[in-house]
Design an enzyme around this catalytic site. Sequence first.
Site, mmCIF file in Angstrom:
data_model
loop_
_atom_site.group_PDB
_atom_site.id
_atom_site.type_symbol
_atom_site.label_atom_id
_atom_site.label_comp_id
_atom_site.label_asym_id
_atom_site.label_seq_id
_atom_site.Cartn_x
_atom_site.Cartn_y
_atom_site.Cartn_z
ATOM 1 N N ASP A 169 5.589 -29.038 44.406
ATOM 2 C CA ASP A 169 4.489 -29.356 43.496
ATOM 3 C C ASP A 169 3.178 -28.835 44.120
ATOM 4 O OD1 ASP A 169 2.971 -30.926 41.534
ATOM 5 O OD2 ASP A 169 2.469 -32.180 43.260
ATOM 6 N N ASP A 205 6.741 -35.379 38.931
ATOM 7 C CA ASP A 205 7.695 -34.836 39.912
ATOM 8 C C ASP A 205 9.015 -35.615 39.956
ATOM 9 O OD1 ASP A 205 5.925 -32.841 40.894
ATOM 10 O OD2 ASP A 205 4.817 -34.432 41.913
HETATM 11 O O1 LIG Z 1 -1.477 -30.092 36.258
HETATM 12 C C1 LIG Z 1 -1.429 -31.278 36.644
HETATM 13 O O2 LIG Z 1 -1.787 -32.233 35.950
HETATM 14 C C2 LIG Z 1 -0.864 -31.593 37.979
HETATM 15 O O3 LIG Z 1 -0.299 -30.464 38.552
HETATM 16 P P1 LIG Z 1 0.894 -30.609 39.626
HETATM 17 O O4 LIG Z 1 2.136 -30.719 38.844
HETATM 18 O O5 LIG Z 1 0.770 -29.321 40.400
HETATM 19 O O6 LIG Z 1 0.598 -31.795 40.464
HETATM 20 MG MG LIG Z 2 1.223 -33.204 41.849
#
Ligand SMILES: O=C(O)COP(=O)(O)O
Ligand SMILES: [Mg+2]
Length: 232
Positions: free
Chosen positions: A16, A185
């Site tokens: 992530d 996630d």
């Molecule tokens: O775009 C988002 O709200 C969060 O992004 P991420 O999945 O990289 O944490």
């Molecule tokens: Mg994130």
Amino acid sequence: MREGSGFPEIKAIVVDIDGTLTDMSRLISLEAVAAMRQMPIPVILCSGNVICFVRAAAKLLGASNTMIGENGGVVLHGFDAKAIVLADIEECRRGKELLLKEFPELESLDETYRKSELAFRRGIDLEKARSIIAEDYPGLEIVDTRFALHLKHRNVNKATGMRKIAEILGMSTQNFAAMGDSENDLPMLKEAGIAIAVGNATPEVKAAADYVCQKSYGEGAAEGFEWLKRQL
Ligand SMILES: O=C(O)COP(=O)(O)O
Ligand SMILES: [Mg+2]
């Protein structure tokens, strides 16, 4: 990692971006980048953000040219390839129109670049927004990443994106480790062979992890990369 089983054969790590490689102001951690570059396996970026953002990040950071954007709604295999869109944005647009009636202040984020879902600035009454969507669009859900609210299809998430990547690469999702921090996630952490949560992760994300980092944000990600490297 399944109870009682040995350490799975990990061939790539799906990571992530926001809140994992970055802090809450989206500043990337140099420690995380340095640790990422030392990984002997491909690092696949996977974000709720738009695919052009993920693509630029992957290129600049030296991550894999295979990546996941929009919470699994878009997959890119090759920097110059055509994005594979895995969900229909039109239903999300109709959901947004409904939300606008209750929340005229609703602010859409990067809508021009979105292909499969919509994102909004946080701050609206989330429970109310969720009940409005549940009533008319049961196939949609609102996910809070702590960076944005995402109006997306329930059956599309980072795990389904990861399955698509696994299919393209000829691997099983059990061959992936995954690392993250928040609600969006969870599906990929549950699906991956090994799950890592950074120290700032939500309690639910930590509960789903095989390894919970002591450190938070990018320093936690660096710790996660180093832990995984020792297990390979
Ligand atoms: O775009 C988002 O709200 C969060 O992004 P991420 O999945 O990289 O944490
Ligand atoms: Mg994130």
